[in-house]
Design an enzyme around this catalytic site. Structure first.
Site, PDB file in Angstrom:
ATOM      1  N   CYS A  99      35.673  67.666  54.433  1.00 12.86           N
ATOM      2  CA  CYS A  99      35.359  68.993  53.913  1.00 12.86           C
ATOM      3  C   CYS A  99      35.381  68.936  52.386  1.00 12.86           C
ATOM      4  O   CYS A  99      35.751  67.925  51.797  1.00 12.86           O
ATOM      5  CB  CYS A  99      36.372  70.021  54.424  1.00 12.86           C
ATOM      6  SG  CYS A  99      38.020  69.848  53.676  1.00 12.86           S
ATOM      7  N   HIS A 101      44.729  67.986  56.799  1.00 11.73           N
ATOM      8  CA  HIS A 101      43.607  67.187  57.270  1.00 11.73           C
ATOM      9  C   HIS A 101      43.994  65.713  57.253  1.00 11.73           C
ATOM     10  O   HIS A 101      44.862  65.285  56.484  1.00 11.73           O
ATOM     11  CB  HIS A 101      42.386  67.414  56.393  1.00 11.73           C
ATOM     12  CG  HIS A 101      41.758  68.755  56.593  1.00 11.73           C
ATOM     13  ND1 HIS A 101      40.565  69.102  56.014  1.00 11.73           N
ATOM     14  CD2 HIS A 101      42.154  69.833  57.305  1.00 11.73           C
ATOM     15  CE1 HIS A 101      40.248  70.346  56.371  1.00 11.73           C
ATOM     16  NE2 HIS A 101      41.200  70.807  57.152  1.00 11.73           N
ATOM     17  N   CYS A 125      38.940  68.086  50.863  1.00 13.90           N
ATOM     18  CA  CYS A 125      39.263  66.660  50.988  1.00 13.90           C
ATOM     19  C   CYS A 125      38.343  65.815  50.108  1.00 13.90           C
ATOM     20  O   CYS A 125      38.787  64.825  49.515  1.00 13.90           O
ATOM     21  CB  CYS A 125      39.175  66.225  52.441  1.00 13.90           C
ATOM     22  SG  CYS A 125      40.479  66.949  53.466  1.00 13.90           S
ATOM     23  N   GLU A 156      42.381  63.222  56.072  1.00 13.74           N
ATOM     24  CA  GLU A 156      42.108  62.641  54.756  1.00 13.74           C
ATOM     25  C   GLU A 156      43.243  62.955  53.780  1.00 13.74           C
ATOM     26  O   GLU A 156      43.626  62.116  52.960  1.00 13.74           O
ATOM     27  CB  GLU A 156      40.789  63.177  54.181  1.00 13.74           C
ATOM     28  CG  GLU A 156      39.587  62.951  55.070  1.00 13.74           C
ATOM     29  CD  GLU A 156      39.275  64.121  56.002  1.00 13.74           C
ATOM     30  OE1 GLU A 156      38.081  64.385  56.223  1.00 13.74           O
ATOM     31  OE2 GLU A 156      40.216  64.772  56.492  1.00 13.74           O
TER      32      GLU A 156
END
Length: 171
Positions: free
Chosen positions: A129, A101, A132, A103
């Site tokens: 999410c 991801h 993260c 992040e």
């Protein structure tokens, strides 16, 4: 969570950033950083969703990240999307993906280059999410601005419990 809107005007001919009167309208700092975050997202190699993230402290960009396969590995456009091919819906079984991801990548880039991110603000095109969110909490991030929602009630609960300020910012 707060919502922010854009305050940009446009002159005939498409000169963004100006109101009809010809006066310069500067974007707020959050608008400025979110616009950069949207540009970072264009580097994404994910076939399903392009996400960008930047970490900012004292009005300075510390690191950027976007979603995609780890450095040096083949991108999904070359080998196919594992999630798509396995009919895995969005928001579940995050471990079944070749990509990281945005992040995660922005945190990794900071660590790789020895940059402290404690007390920083995250700008992300999508709301983090739960995986993260846990990383951001432990990294000491204090504020999160995002543009698009991501329905993850556990993430929302944990971010709230940790005292992070989370604001939606739509350009």
């Amino acid at each position: 969570m707060k919502n922010h809107g854009s305050r940009h005007g446009t002159l005939p001919g498409g000169n963004e950033g100006f109101e009809g009167s010809g006066e310069l309208t500067r974007p707020s700092w959050p608008e400025y950083f979110m616009a950069i975050t949207k540009l970072v997202a264009k580097r994404s190699t994910c076939l399903r969703r392009s996400v960008g993230a930047i970490l900012v402290k004292n009005k300075r960009i510390l690191a950027t990240g976007y979603n995609g396969a780890p450095a040096g590995l083949k991108h999904c456009e070359e080998v196919g999307c594992l999630r798509e091919n396995s009919a895995i819906p969005s928001g579940v079984r995050h471990e079944l993906c070749r990509g990281l991801h945005a992040e995660q990548n922005v945190i990794i880039q900071s660590a790789y280059h020895g940059i402290s991110i404690q007390g920083a603000t995250l700008y992300c095109t999508n709301k983090p999410c739960v995986i993260c969110s846990k990383m951001l909490i432990n990294a000491g991030i204090e504020v999160i601005y995002y543009e698009e929602g991501y329905d993850d009630p556990l993430s929302d609960q944990m971010l709230s419990e940790a005292g992070l300020r989370v604001e939606r910012l739509i350009l």
